[in-house]
Write an enzyme that holds these catalytic residues in place. Structure first.
Site, mmCIF file in Angstrom:
data_model
loop_
_atom_site.group_PDB
_atom_site.id
_atom_site.type_symbol
_atom_site.label_atom_id
_atom_site.label_comp_id
_atom_site.label_asym_id
_atom_site.label_seq_id
_atom_site.Cartn_x
_atom_site.Cartn_y
_atom_site.Cartn_z
ATOM 1 N N GLU A 501 52.738 -63.820 21.482
ATOM 2 C CA GLU A 501 53.520 -62.862 20.678
ATOM 3 C C GLU A 501 54.329 -63.562 19.583
ATOM 4 O O GLU A 501 55.500 -63.263 19.357
ATOM 5 C CB GLU A 501 54.423 -62.006 21.577
ATOM 6 N N GLY A 502 53.692 -64.486 18.909
ATOM 7 C CA GLY A 502 54.347 -65.223 17.833
ATOM 8 C C GLY A 502 54.831 -66.565 18.328
ATOM 9 O O GLY A 502 55.766 -66.631 19.127
#
Length: 820
Positions: A501-502
């Protein structure tokens, strides 16, 4: 001397006006009153007249719009347009997709603490509490993490059935569609508790309730899509996954090469307009078991079947797994944490337009849809997983450090171990407050783009640091994997949450400050919108109040930074009680520092600031620690300011403030324009750096709280699975602490008798019997030490295996393959 007095009066009045952000007209009035008063008291009349003239010379053109706008505002707007960094469509969508909560106050330099305290206290409903105490507790009791991670490499069938039956996959889906309709806070609490027993279980439950088909359908789905898919998702009839990342598009998700061509094709026996998809995705959680695949791709319409636009843009679709041409690859194995994860591929797979999420209306709006939902999903799953792991790790390690003895002492009494325990306790307190704060923001209806990035980065980073300390304290207990190990898998899996997620490096160096400085700043976003107005006159009218409001704030923050630096934040009004008021004053100071650094960096670096990732990362650290501290203080007061929590709060707060000054110092020492950095240092650190890391005395108090049964320790472990049972070694160790403390005086008496040679036996059990026969121990004391020995052995014992038990399978090298 009278001239000097007049100048001092002029400067002091100006500084006072700047500190309090008085409007220009009030500044003029204040200067006039101050100068006239000083003249009446004997100051130089000539100097007074000269300074009044200077005041008028500054004020008149600024107070008269007919002069100010064409001759000052308009030229400055032209300059601003030249300095303005170009915003890509992707960046513009990201900025417009997020909302601003209390974090925006820190860019003002003068946070309105009333806004923070006016936010409602997050609370669970009776139904949500019952779910946590019932199905969630029961699911934790069913979970054997060793069986999941080593024997099966999957959840057992009975757990899959249980989570479907009790609608764990439908926590966020409204009741009208058959879901549980829980709040974000309840979602956070469920994931937190599940992660305290198994990260594989928590991720399996978390993903369907995070960014994916369910969340996207709720926000953008057509009526038909919602009515068909949401009940099936809530009941577990459909297992969703969402395919975004590919070999050539990871953190840079907007550059995805996967594409869909608008064409006609056959669907359910009819010729319809649809899309022919070609894609290659990897790292997709739940893909190996999914029945419904969400897909992000770039949509093209070369034949103009939908209109004149050829490159429609990023679009999202739903693809049933049984669609011809879908290839769900073999499983990835992320660091021995075998949650279902793997690749998904397809070549020229046809789906109708009705399978686009939101239908044809939302074609090309995929990036906006993703950024809006990512802020919500990222606020909960990963921070809550980190919170559960941190809380259970803190209390269990504290108990272990009291139970485990070396050199005749509990290992937690050694100062080196106390330091590690203090870091564990302080970071666990930080993580739990931060993860709850972002969940509460979602419940308030926010789309917390910046807070979610802060929570994702800092909860996972602190979690990784904390588990390293846990492993140091428990030593061999953590190294030897097996059913008795409560920390080894958390240690192995720590890098996973850092990456997904990043990636954390990108999140820190690009997102937190890069997005926050524009989205959260009180003036910048409005100034940018004014600069982009094609009508020059309207643009000047919009830019004018923003420009001079910005200037007023900038001057104020320079003065406030200097004042707080000179007074060490000890003077001035602040909210809170007698204990926390000093904390709020410090936050006022560092907020002014952040706002000043932001304005100067934007003014002097302009578009180049986007490329100064080190500077952006350090300023992001300042923003993050301000937000984290506010989250801790808000929760502390929401819960009645419990005195027992003060050491945890103090340790975490001072650690955060030390990190702020470290970040500011690094930003100033490495500021690209060195003379400006020197000047800013004088304003921000006029007396040098003052913040210190938590001291030994405070660290000792935190360590003691983790090793001592009591309210503080109970509060730290609240919301985790601490029930003592065969499959929960952490629960058993925690359960032994109270009796261990009770037995310590008896143990000391027994050891004293051994030292004095009152007991001659060599074997421990024989020694106890001899002590009993000689009256050194009573019957109750004898039984207590027997029980203590059994508890200690269970706590410190590690697993061993026959070789064939470890050979859970073999790698078939003839089928092994590696892609990309």
């Amino acid at each position: 001397m009278s001239i000097v007095v007049s100048i001092l009066v002029f400067l002091l009045a100006g500084l006072f006006a700047a500190y309090h952000r008085l409007r220009l007209s009030l500044w003029v009035a204040l200067e006039a009153v101050a100068l006239v008063t000083s003249w009446l008291l004997g100051a130089s009349g000539v100097a007074t007249l000269l300074l009044l003239f200077v005041t008028a010379l500054i004020a008149i053109p600024l107070l008269l719009p007919s002069i100010r706008k064409p001759y000052i505002t308009a030229p400055l707007l032209d300059t601003f347009r030249k300095l303005l960094p170009p915003l890509s469509q992707t960046e513009r969508i990201a900025l417009e997709s997020g909302s601003v909560g209390f974090e925006g106050e820190f860019f003002s330099g003068d946070p309105d603490w009333k806004k923070l305290f006016s936010l409602p206290k997050p609370e669970l409903t009776a139904e949500e509490r019952a779910f946590l105490e019932g199905p969630v507790e029961e699911l934790c009791k069913m979970t054997n993490d060793w069986e999941i991670t080593h024997v099966r490499a999957d959840l057992p069938p009975e757990i899959w059935d249980f989570v479907k039956k009790h609608k764990f996959f439908g926590m966020i889906i409204p009741k009208e569609y058959g879901g549980l309709g829980f709040s974000a806070l309840a979602h956070h609490k469920v994931i937190q508790k599940l992660s305290s027993i198994s990260a594989v279980l928590s991720s399996t439950v978390g993903v369907p309730n995070s960014l994916g088909p369910g969340e996207l359908l709720m926000h953008y789905g057509t009526k038909e899509q919602k009515e068909y898919y949401l009940p099936r998702l809530a009941a577990g009839e459909e297992i969703p996954c969402f395919a975004l990342t590919g070999p050539f598009a990871g953190s840079d998700a907007t550059s995805i090469p996967d594409y869909g061509i608008v064409c006609t094709g056959e669907w359910n026996g009819a010729q319809v307009v649809g899309i022919k998809l070609t894609f290659d995705k990897r790292y997709i959680t739940l893909a190996p078991v999914s029945t419904l695949i969400g897909l992000a791709f770039r949509m093209h319409d070369p034949e103009g079947l939908l209109g004149d636009e050829k490159d429609i843009g990023i679009t999202l679709a739903l693809i049933p797994r049984d669609t011809p041409g879908i290839e769900v690859g073999r499983r990835h194995l992320p660091l021995n944490s075998p949650f279902q994860n793997g690749p998904v591929r397809g070549k020229e797979i046809f789906i109708p337009l009705s399978q686009l999420i939101g239908g044809e209306e939302y074609a090309g709006k995929g990036w906006q849809m993703l950024t809006e939902c990512l802020a919500i999903g990222r606020s909960i799953t990963l921070p809550s997983t980190a919170s559960g792991s941190a809380k259970i790790g803190a209390v269990t390690t504290g108990a272990y450090a009291r139970i485990r003895k070396q050199f005749g002492l509990s290992i937690g009494r050694f100062e080196g171990v106390e330091e590690a325990l203090a870091r564990i306790g302080g970071k666990a307190y930080t993580i739990s407050a931060l993860s709850q704060a972002t969940a509460a923001a979602v419940d308030r209806g926010d789309k917390p783009a910046v807070p979610s990035a802060i929570a994702k980065y800092h909860c996972t980073t602190l979690g990784r640091e904390m588990v390293a300390d846990v492993m140091d304290v428990i030593g061999g207990k953590g190294i030897v994997l097996g059913p008795r190990n409560f920390a080894g898998r958390a240690w192995q899996a720590a890098p996973i949450s850092i990456t997904v997620e990043g990636a954390n490096i990108m999140t820190r160096s690009l997102l937190i400050f890069g997005q926050g400085a524009i989205l959260c700043h009180p003036w910048v976003l409005n100034e940018m919108k004014a600069a982009q107005n094609p009508d020059r006159r309207d643009g000047v009218d919009e830019f004018d109040p923003c420009l001079f409001g910005h200037i007023r704030y900038g001057l104020s923050n320079a003065v406030r930074s200097l004042w707080f630096g000179l007074t060490a934040s000890k003077i001035g009004g602040a909210p809170g009680d007698h204990y926390t008021r000093r904390f709020f004053r410090k936050l006022d100071r560092y907020s002014a520092n952040l706002a000043l650094m932001t304005d100067v960096s934007m003014l002097l670096l302009g578009g180049k600031l986007k490329l100064k990732e080190s500077l952006s990362g350090r300023l992001g650290d300042v923003l993050s620690q301000l937000y984290i501290a506010s989250a801790m203080l808000k929760r502390f007061h929401d819960e009645g300011a419990p005195e027992c929590d003060r050491p945890f709060l103090a340790w975490a707060f001072h650690d955060g403030m030390h990190k702020i000054e470290t970040a500011l110092s690094g930003a100033l020492r490495n500021f690209p324009i060195r003379p400006v950095g020197w000047l800013l240092w004088v304003l921000i650190f006029p007396l040098g750096r003052r913040a210190e890391a938590p001291g030994d005395r405070l660290s000792r108090r935190v360590a003691s709280l983790l090793m001592t049964p009591g309210e503080a320790r109970d509060r730290m472990g609240a919301g985790t699975f601490t029930t003592p049972c065969e499959n929960n070694p952490a629960g058993r160790i925690n359960g032994y602490l109270a009796k261990t403390v009770l037995a310590e005086p008896v143990e000391r008496k027994f050891l004293k008798a051994l030292k004095n040679r009152e007991i001659e036996a060599l074997d421990y059990s024989t020694q106890l019997q001899e002590a009993l026969s000689k009256g050194v121990l009573t019957d109750d004391e004898y039984r207590l030490l027997i029980e203590l020995r059994e508890m200690t052995l269970d706590a410190i014992t590690v697993d061993d295996f026959d070789s064939d038990e470890l050979a859970v399978g073999r790698l078939d090298t003839s089928r092994r393959r590696s892609r990309h």
